[in-house]
Enzyme design. Structure first.
Site, PDB file in Angstrom:
ATOM      1  N   HIS A  63       0.759  -1.193   0.175  1.00  0.00           N
ATOM      2  CA  HIS A  63      -0.112  -0.076  -0.044  1.00  0.00           C
ATOM      3  C   HIS A  63       0.746   1.291   0.074  1.00  0.00           C
ATOM      4  CE1 HIS A  63       0.897   0.276   4.431  1.00  0.00           C
ATOM      5  NE2 HIS A  63       0.767  -1.175   4.348  1.00  0.00           N
ATOM      6  N   HIS A  92       7.734   6.956   4.093  1.00  0.00           N
ATOM      7  CA  HIS A  92       6.976   6.531   3.006  1.00  0.00           C
ATOM      8  C   HIS A  92       6.259   7.567   2.113  1.00  0.00           C
ATOM      9  CE1 HIS A  92       4.407   6.635   6.215  1.00  0.00           C
ATOM     10  NE2 HIS A  92       3.170   6.756   5.381  1.00  0.00           N
ATOM     11  N   HIS A  94       2.534   8.795  -0.203  1.00  0.00           N
ATOM     12  CA  HIS A  94       1.293   8.680  -0.768  1.00  0.00           C
ATOM     13  C   HIS A  94       1.013   9.490  -2.015  1.00  0.00           C
ATOM     14  CE1 HIS A  94      -0.275   7.242   3.260  1.00  0.00           C
ATOM     15  NE2 HIS A  94       0.708   7.985   3.544  1.00  0.00           N
ATOM     16  N   GLU A 104      -2.426  13.298   1.251  1.00  0.00           N
ATOM     17  CA  GLU A 104      -3.477  13.017   2.336  1.00  0.00           C
ATOM     18  C   GLU A 104      -4.290  14.120   2.943  1.00  0.00           C
ATOM     19  OE1 GLU A 104      -1.952   9.740   4.604  1.00  0.00           O
ATOM     20  OE2 GLU A 104      -3.383   8.674   3.244  1.00  0.00           O
ATOM     21  N   HIS A 117       5.797  11.066   4.056  1.00  0.00           N
ATOM     22  CA  HIS A 117       5.763  11.052   5.661  1.00  0.00           C
ATOM     23  C   HIS A 117       7.066  10.146   6.383  1.00  0.00           C
ATOM     24  CE1 HIS A 117       0.847  10.776   5.334  1.00  0.00           C
ATOM     25  NE2 HIS A 117       1.456  11.898   5.359  1.00  0.00           N
ATOM     26  N   THR A 200      -3.122   7.296   9.164  1.00  0.00           N
ATOM     27  CA  THR A 200      -3.780   7.447   8.000  1.00  0.00           C
ATOM     28  C   THR A 200      -4.275   6.105   7.405  1.00  0.00           C
ATOM     29  OG1 THR A 200      -2.485   8.036   6.539  1.00  0.00           O
ATOM     30  CG2 THR A 200      -3.259   9.741   7.614  1.00  0.00           C
TER      31      THR A 200
END
Ligand SMILES: O=C(NCc1ccccc1)Nc1ccc2c(c1)[B-](O)(O)OC2
Ligand SMILES: [Zn+2]
Length: 258
Positions: A63, A92, A94, A104, A117, A200
């Protein structure tokens, strides 16, 4: 339920079934609305001291893609809203499938193409896992950086160059030991939003002091395309691995800038 993800059948709207805290009052991410934040002159700059890593992995966990040194690497974060020293755990990303989405957190409703993050845990705990479960918003301190498309990011290049090697879920590579993580960070860690929130992604624990920087980092279009080539555990492009904003409820968002 199939393992959680970001698809129609396992995405954020489903997460509350395994993690009822999904509907809690301290969830993340949020929309950072400039008209509702409050300047706090007591918020000093943060200090991140990242030491070189001997053996760190870059992995696709199904993910996200994540940089993870071996435990106890001696890198730490202090200052800003933090009362104690936090140990570095991992970083990591997103991102979205196009430049209009992917982050996010949002600023006045605007999404950036990606968000990075840096995860740290409260050093008064014996481990990261204990910090997550320690109760209250001081277990983790996460630095959030928006990414926007522009010049190539030389500091992130050693990482984005590894992406093709972790295209498939469950794969990982060793990161060259001369990788300089400190170089990713701006010279001074000032001008940030901070508020109490959560992970999150499941387990969505409400253990995070969020510190989201106002100034985005730049990455090139080619670096963004590298993220968009990553495949998730369902064999689909991983892009879109972001949770929509959650209600603020009665939390305050403070800023270190006017
Ligand atoms: O570490 C995570 N899971 C594994 C785990 C291990 C042990 C106990 C609990 C959880 N998740 C996680 C950690 C930090 C952040 C996020 C997710 B994020 O919100 O994406 O950005 C910040
Ligand atoms: Zn994250």
């Amino acid at each position: 339920m199939a393992p959680w993800g970001y698809e129609k059948d396992n995405g954020p709207a489903h997460w509350h079934k395994d993690c009822p805290i999904a509907n809690g009052k301290n969830q993340s991410p949020i929309d950072l609305i400039n008209g509702e934040v409050k300047y706090d002159s007591g918020l000093k700059p943060l200090t991140a001291k990242y030491v070189p890593f001997s053996d760190a992995k870059f992995l696709n966990n199904g993910h996200s893609v994540q940089f993870q040194p071996s435990a106890g690497n001696g890198s730490e974060l202090t200052g800003g809203p933090l009362a104690v020293k936090y140990n570095f755990e991992q970083f990591h990303f997103h991102w979205g499938n196009n430049d209009t989405e992917g982050s996010e957190h949002r600023v006045d409703g605007k999404m950036y193409p990606a968000e990075l993050h840096f995860v740290h845990w409260n050093s008064t705990n014996p481990s990261f896992k204990d910090a997550v479960g320690s109760g209250g918003p001081n277990g983790l301190a996460v630095l959030g950086f928006f990414l926007k498309v522009g010049a190539e990011n030389a500091a992130l290049k050693p990482i984005t160059d590894l992406i093709p090697k972790v295209k498939d879920a469950g794969t990982s590579v060793t990161v060259p030991s001369n990788f300089d993580m400190q170089a990713i960070l701006p010279a001074t860690l000032t001008d940030y939003y901070t508020y109490d929130g959560s992970l999150t992604t499941p387990p969505l624990a409400e253990c995070v002091k969020w510190i989201v920087f106002k100034q985005p980092l730049e990455v090139s279009a080619a670096q963004m395309e590298a993220f968009r080539s990553v495949i998730n555990r369902d064999g689909k492009p991983m892009g879109g691995n972001y949770r929509p904003p959650c209600p603020l409820h009665d939390r305050a968002v403070k800023t270190s800038f006017k």
